[in-house]
Design a protein around this motif. Sequence first.
Motif, PDB file in Angstrom:
ATOM      1  N   ALA A 185       0.825  -1.207   0.000  1.00 21.23           N
ATOM      2  CA  ALA A 185       0.000   0.000   0.000  1.00 21.23           C
ATOM      3  C   ALA A 185       0.859   1.257   0.000  1.00 21.23           C
ATOM      4  N   LEU A 186       1.934   1.233   0.764  1.00 19.67           N
ATOM      5  CA  LEU A 186       2.828   2.399   0.819  1.00 19.67           C
ATOM      6  C   LEU A 186       3.549   2.610  -0.510  1.00 19.67           C
ATOM      7  N   MET A 187       3.783   1.535  -1.246  1.00 18.69           N
ATOM      8  CA  MET A 187       4.482   1.637  -2.528  1.00 18.69           C
ATOM      9  C   MET A 187       3.727   2.493  -3.543  1.00 18.69           C
ATOM     10  N   LEU A 188       2.419   2.621  -3.377  1.00 17.18           N
ATOM     11  CA  LEU A 188       1.640   3.437  -4.310  1.00 17.18           C
ATOM     12  C   LEU A 188       2.081   4.898  -4.234  1.00 17.18           C
ATOM     13  N   THR A 189       2.462   5.351  -3.042  1.00 11.99           N
ATOM     14  CA  THR A 189       3.006   6.707  -2.889  1.00 11.99           C
ATOM     15  C   THR A 189       4.484   6.741  -3.249  1.00 11.99           C
ATOM     16  N   LEU A 190       5.236   5.769  -2.778  1.00 12.27           N
ATOM     17  CA  LEU A 190       6.678   5.754  -3.022  1.00 12.27           C
ATOM     18  C   LEU A 190       7.007   5.632  -4.507  1.00 12.27           C
ATOM     19  N   TYR A 239       0.796  12.227  -0.325  1.00  5.23           N
ATOM     20  CA  TYR A 239       1.148  11.968   1.066  1.00  5.23           C
ATOM     21  C   TYR A 239      -0.075  11.818   1.959  1.00  5.23           C
ATOM     22  N   GLY A 240      -1.202  12.383   1.540  1.00  3.29           N
ATOM     23  CA  GLY A 240      -2.437  12.162   2.289  1.00  3.29           C
ATOM     24  C   GLY A 240      -2.814  10.697   2.259  1.00  3.29           C
ATOM     25  N   TYR A 241      -2.724  10.100   1.080  1.00  5.06           N
ATOM     26  CA  TYR A 241      -2.959   8.664   0.942  1.00  5.06           C
ATOM     27  C   TYR A 241      -1.961   7.884   1.786  1.00  5.06           C
ATOM     28  N   LEU A 242      -0.685   8.309   1.752  1.00  3.79           N
ATOM     29  CA  LEU A 242       0.364   7.612   2.496  1.00  3.79           C
ATOM     30  C   LEU A 242       0.044   7.564   3.986  1.00  3.79           C
ATOM     31  N   VAL A 243      -0.393   8.704   4.539  1.00  2.00           N
ATOM     32  CA  VAL A 243      -0.716   8.768   5.971  1.00  2.00           C
ATOM     33  C   VAL A 243      -1.861   7.822   6.306  1.00  2.00           C
ATOM     34  N   MET A 300      -7.083   6.963  -2.699  1.00  3.14           N
ATOM     35  CA  MET A 300      -6.418   6.927  -4.005  1.00  3.14           C
ATOM     36  C   MET A 300      -7.270   7.619  -5.064  1.00  3.14           C
ATOM     37  N   SER A 301      -8.575   7.748  -4.790  1.00  2.00           N
ATOM     38  CA  SER A 301      -9.467   8.441  -5.722  1.00  2.00           C
ATOM     39  C   SER A 301      -9.246   9.941  -5.707  1.00  2.00           C
ATOM     40  N   ILE A 302      -8.851  10.491  -4.557  1.00  2.00           N
ATOM     41  CA  ILE A 302      -8.742  11.948  -4.419  1.00  2.00           C
ATOM     42  C   ILE A 302      -7.311  12.446  -4.261  1.00  2.00           C
ATOM     43  N   ASP A 303      -6.393  11.550  -3.901  1.00  2.00           N
ATOM     44  CA  ASP A 303      -5.014  11.984  -3.659  1.00  2.00           C
ATOM     45  C   ASP A 303      -4.063  11.282  -4.621  1.00  2.00           C
TER      46      ASP A 303
END
Length: 296
Positions: free
Chosen positions: A220-225, A231-235, A280-283
Amino acid sequence: MKLKRYLLVTKPGIIFGNLIAVAGGYFLAAQGQIDLGLLLATVTGLSLVVASGCVMNNCIDRDIDRHMERTRGRVLVTGQISLLAALAHGVVLGLAGFGLLWWYTTPVATALAAFGFFIYVGVYSLWMKRRSVYGTLVGSLSGAMPPVVGYCAVTGQFDTGAALLLLIFCLWQMPHSYAIAIFRFDDYSAAGIPVLPVKEGIRVTKQHIVWYILAFAAAALMLTLSGFAGYGYLVIALLVSIWWLLIALSGYREEVDDRVWARKLFGFSIIAITALSLMMSIDFQTVSTPLLFTGL
């Protein structure tokens, strides 16, 4: 209420859950450029395909469903719908769904939906569910397809983002399904379904749940990385993963009631994947990541 019977055989709860997932994949890929026609065709088409798969699953499972408290009231078990009528219903739904996807989305999205349908009906329902403890793992591939189909309906390609969505949702399916198998242990045992808690025991299943949640968190974190989400999604991904892991670890307390604990774990799994789908839809982020695959 004949119409209600035909609705119930499609498992509406599963369809609704998949709607959230397919929308998450679509909005992640669309990056704010929403084509309402494409979105509607994707959501409707995939919902019809999922409904068709659920009808076929009910047809296949009608013999074992009568042994499980949760499923013995299903319309095919009680005879409220004939097998022939249910099969015809499933075929019509499937043809309509695949037709919509083929005509209005992309060949890749349609092929992935077909792959998920084949895995769920042909491999999982007809074969592995009754024969192998790995049925849950194989079935997770079909359960993970909705967000990937939504994503590929926009991109037309199976790229890094699609691969990450597949991995995230596959890994999520495992603790989610194992939790169900624990609090429905008696049902699965009575029906002779070789899920992990029945074959290897609840303690072993708890260990698997912890490892799968850790893997889910990393994916899940890889989607941001990887630059697809912000970063909102990451948090949110980090928070729900930690909370889910804490619930899983609480299952090791000596005084814990395994069935109550499993229901809590299952309930939070719904919250977790819904939160991730919404975020993931908004960030989302605009990315130029190299493709893993350029076609299917």
